[in-house]
Design a protein around this motif. Structure first.
Motif, mmCIF file in Angstrom:
data_model
loop_
_atom_site.group_PDB
_atom_site.id
_atom_site.type_symbol
_atom_site.label_atom_id
_atom_site.label_comp_id
_atom_site.label_asym_id
_atom_site.label_seq_id
_atom_site.Cartn_x
_atom_site.Cartn_y
_atom_site.Cartn_z
ATOM 1 N N PHE A 155 0.884 -1.179 0.175
ATOM 2 C CA PHE A 155 0.148 -0.139 0.061
ATOM 3 C C PHE A 155 1.035 1.375 0.054
ATOM 4 O O PHE A 155 1.825 1.134 0.656
ATOM 5 C CB PHE A 155 -0.920 -0.180 1.186
ATOM 6 C CG PHE A 155 -1.892 -1.231 1.106
ATOM 7 C CD1 PHE A 155 -3.290 -0.997 0.656
ATOM 8 C CD2 PHE A 155 -1.483 -2.307 1.830
ATOM 9 C CE1 PHE A 155 -3.961 -1.992 0.373
ATOM 10 C CE2 PHE A 155 -2.465 -3.405 1.824
ATOM 11 C CZ PHE A 155 -3.807 -3.149 1.029
ATOM 12 N N ASN B 91 -3.488 4.601 0.907
ATOM 13 C CA ASN B 91 -3.605 3.334 0.720
ATOM 14 C C ASN B 91 -3.809 2.804 -0.671
ATOM 15 O O ASN B 91 -4.839 1.887 -1.040
ATOM 16 C CB ASN B 91 -4.721 2.707 1.546
ATOM 17 C CG ASN B 91 -4.254 3.061 3.162
ATOM 18 O OD1 ASN B 91 -3.110 2.795 3.325
ATOM 19 N ND2 ASN B 91 -5.274 3.196 3.847
ATOM 20 N N ARG B 92 -3.332 3.169 -1.544
ATOM 21 C CA ARG B 92 -3.269 2.908 -3.189
ATOM 22 C C ARG B 92 -2.590 1.468 -3.217
ATOM 23 O O ARG B 92 -1.364 1.122 -2.534
ATOM 24 C CB ARG B 92 -2.715 3.768 -3.948
ATOM 25 C CG ARG B 92 -3.431 5.158 -4.199
ATOM 26 C CD ARG B 92 -4.714 4.956 -4.828
ATOM 27 N NE ARG B 92 -4.507 4.885 -6.094
ATOM 28 C CZ ARG B 92 -4.299 5.446 -7.377
ATOM 29 N NH1 ARG B 92 -4.183 6.954 -7.030
ATOM 30 N NH2 ARG B 92 -4.281 4.997 -8.598
ATOM 31 N N ARG B 93 -3.523 0.546 -3.857
ATOM 32 C CA ARG B 93 -2.920 -1.066 -3.663
ATOM 33 C C ARG B 93 -2.121 -1.274 -4.906
ATOM 34 O O ARG B 93 -2.359 -0.713 -6.082
ATOM 35 C CB ARG B 93 -4.028 -1.975 -3.754
ATOM 36 C CG ARG B 93 -4.540 -2.404 -2.366
ATOM 37 C CD ARG B 93 -5.390 -3.431 -2.349
ATOM 38 N NE ARG B 93 -6.349 -3.816 -3.687
ATOM 39 C CZ ARG B 93 -7.127 -4.660 -3.722
ATOM 40 N NH1 ARG B 93 -7.641 -5.378 -2.691
ATOM 41 N NH2 ARG B 93 -7.759 -4.836 -4.806
#
Length: 78
Positions: A15, A28-30
């Motif tokens: 993340f 929290n970009r995956r």
């Protein structure tokens, strides 16, 4: 149907918090963990997130913002 607790494999994604040129932030970009590591470290995450941003911008009709900074979530700063 809901999954049982503990059935998601850990470490499948990393993340990142992304700060854009206008100082806006997305948290929290995956990014798939398999893209990261090796000699390039976290740099492949930038390309992956930029591609996601392009797709989102296409759908929304707005130009994508330039990424200013990426920070991996949960890693202590030196």
């Amino acid at each position: 149907m809901a999954k049982k607790p503990g059935t998601n494999p850990k470490g499948e994604f990393a993340f990142f918090n992304v700060v854009y040129e206008d100082d806006s932030q997305r948290s929290n970009r995956r990014v798939p963990a398999e893209l990261l590591g090796g000699l390039d470290g976290d740099e492949p995450a930038r390309g992956f997130i930029m591609e996601q941003d392009r797709e989102i911008a296409e759908k929304s009709g707005r130009p994508p913002l330039e990424i200013k900074r990426l920070e991996r979530v949960g890693v202590k700063k030196k």
